[in-house]
Design a protein around this motif. Structure first.
Motif, PDB file in Angstrom:
ATOM      1  N   UNK A   1      31.245  86.055  81.629  1.00 37.10           N
ATOM      2  CA  UNK A   1      30.682  87.346  82.027  1.00 37.10           C
ATOM      3  C   UNK A   1      30.533  87.485  83.536  1.00 37.10           C
ATOM      4  N   UNK A   2      30.306  86.387  84.236  1.00 36.28           N
ATOM      5  CA  UNK A   2      30.201  86.446  85.693  1.00 36.28           C
ATOM      6  C   UNK A   2      31.530  86.001  86.289  1.00 36.28           C
ATOM      7  N   UNK A   3      32.201  86.934  86.954  1.00 36.12           N
ATOM      8  CA  UNK A   3      33.499  86.633  87.554  1.00 36.12           C
ATOM      9  C   UNK A   3      33.324  86.068  88.955  1.00 36.12           C
ATOM     10  N   UNK A   4      32.261  86.470  89.630  1.00 39.90           N
ATOM     11  CA  UNK A   4      31.940  85.918  90.948  1.00 39.90           C
ATOM     12  C   UNK A   4      30.411  85.814  91.068  1.00 39.90           C
ATOM     13  N   UNK A   5      29.877  84.602  91.224  1.00 37.02           N
ATOM     14  CA  UNK A   5      30.593  83.327  91.285  1.00 37.02           C
ATOM     15  C   UNK A   5      31.025  82.859  89.897  1.00 37.02           C
ATOM     16  N   UNK A   6      32.189  82.242  89.829  1.00 34.80           N
ATOM     17  CA  UNK A   6      32.769  81.788  88.567  1.00 34.80           C
ATOM     18  C   UNK A   6      32.129  80.466  88.132  1.00 34.80           C
TER      19      UNK A   6
END
Length: 338
Positions: free
Chosen positions: A250-255
């Protein structure tokens, strides 16, 4: 007109699925939850006076009306002035508030990229930019309203957290986690009426993926609207003797690099799935993590929308065309495994 832009196949082709009720708006509205963005923020605002909601003439589309009805003094409709809305939100944040600024993802992420970078991320303002109707969920509205590049653009901005909500309960969890999260944040939503993945509001940590299903033959790393079809694809693959792990990144940044490296260590292949251009989105982020983390070599595939402007058409038909529905994902997985 290129072959990929042939509208005749979309609107008048022989495929019956292009004309069924589900295809006209991309989802079966009788079986999906309501858009809870405004409702959840209204609940949070009951006990947190810092929460402000802004929109750019789209209060009905994103259900900010639910917030406005309960907290009219903390709701601002800035009209069709998206750039001004983001800068205004940054100013509000500088005064100690936590503003949520919502509009179509194509406008918030692409039109307002400079404002997000310079006014929000750079000074670490706690602005929550909410980009709804992302990807190709606004199929008939055309390229100007498709947002298939937003992750690729925004994940390059330092000090900006980029999160994709998965379903109704996950969105509630993201909004709750966002209130006290440091710095600026981009929250990517689909149509806001996405099929259920989480039966209850999950306990999430921004930057930490959620492993939804175990498997050994491959890992499907999906985000946002593609998590539900990824799970359904894994179920189909299991019936064919293929064991697929499914991860909600769900979190692309930070991966979550540790989860990516674990997939390479524990399973035989990695397939990323996203409703986004395959260039510089989730798949590229995972590939970078594999390379930079020194992972062992595994078969790998970035699955999403090819590097092209997609046809105008009903979303459900577009998902089928690009194999971003469950049968398509299962087929891509089998091809990856050879």
């Amino acid at each position: 007109m290129t072959e990929s832009q042939d509208q005749a196949e979309i609107f008048g082709g022989g495929a019956a699925k292009l004309r069924d009720k589900r295809s006209f708006d991309g989802s079966d509205v009788s079986s999906v939850p309501a858009f809870v963005f405004g409702e959840e923020l209204a609940e949070l605002a009951d006990s947190d006076p810092r929460i402000i909601v802004l929109t750019a003439d789209l209060a009905s589309a994103n259900r900010a009306t639910d917030f406005a009805a309960r907290h009219p003094e903390r709701f601002f409709n800035l009209g069709i002035a998206e750039k001004g809305m983001i800068t205004t939100a940054a100013g509000i944040a500088s005064c100690g508030y936590v503003p949520f600024a919502a509009t179509f993802a194509s406008f918030s992420a692409l039109l307002c990229a400079e404002q997000i970078r310079t006014d929000c991320a750079y000074p670490r303002m706690p602005v929550r930019i909410v980009g709804h109707h992302s990807g190709m969920s606004m199929g008939f509205y055309g390229t100007s309203h498709h947002a298939l590049e937003d992750l690729g653009v925004l994940r390059t901005f330092a000090e900006l957290t980029v999160v994709c909500a998965t379903d109704e309960n996950h969105l509630r969890a993201v909004l709750r986690a966002a209130v006290d999260h440091p710095g600026a944040m981009y929250i990517r939503l689909g149509r806001g009426r996405d099929p259920e993945v989480y039966a209850e509001v999950p306990d999430i940590t921004l930057g930490k993926a959620i492993r939804l299903r175990e498997g050994a033959d491959l890992t499907i790393v999906a985000t946002g609207s593609e998590v539900r079809p990824a799970l359904d694809a894994a179920e189909s693959l299991a019936a064919q003797g293929i064991s697929a792990r499914v991860v909600d990144m769900h979190t692309v940044a930070p991966l979550d690099v540790d989860e990516v490296l674990a997939a390479a260590r524990d399973t035989g292949a990695i397939l990323t799935v996203e409703e986004h251009n395959v260039t510089n989105g989730l798949g590229t982020a995972v590939a970078e993590a594999l390379f930079e983390g020194g992972a062992r070599a595994v078969p790998f595939c970035k699955h999403g929308v090819p590097d092209e402007y997609i046809p105008v058409g009903p979303p459900a038909a577009l998902y089928a065309k690009y194999r971003l529905d469950a049968p398509g994902i299962a087929q891509v997985a089998k091809e990856l495994l050879g």
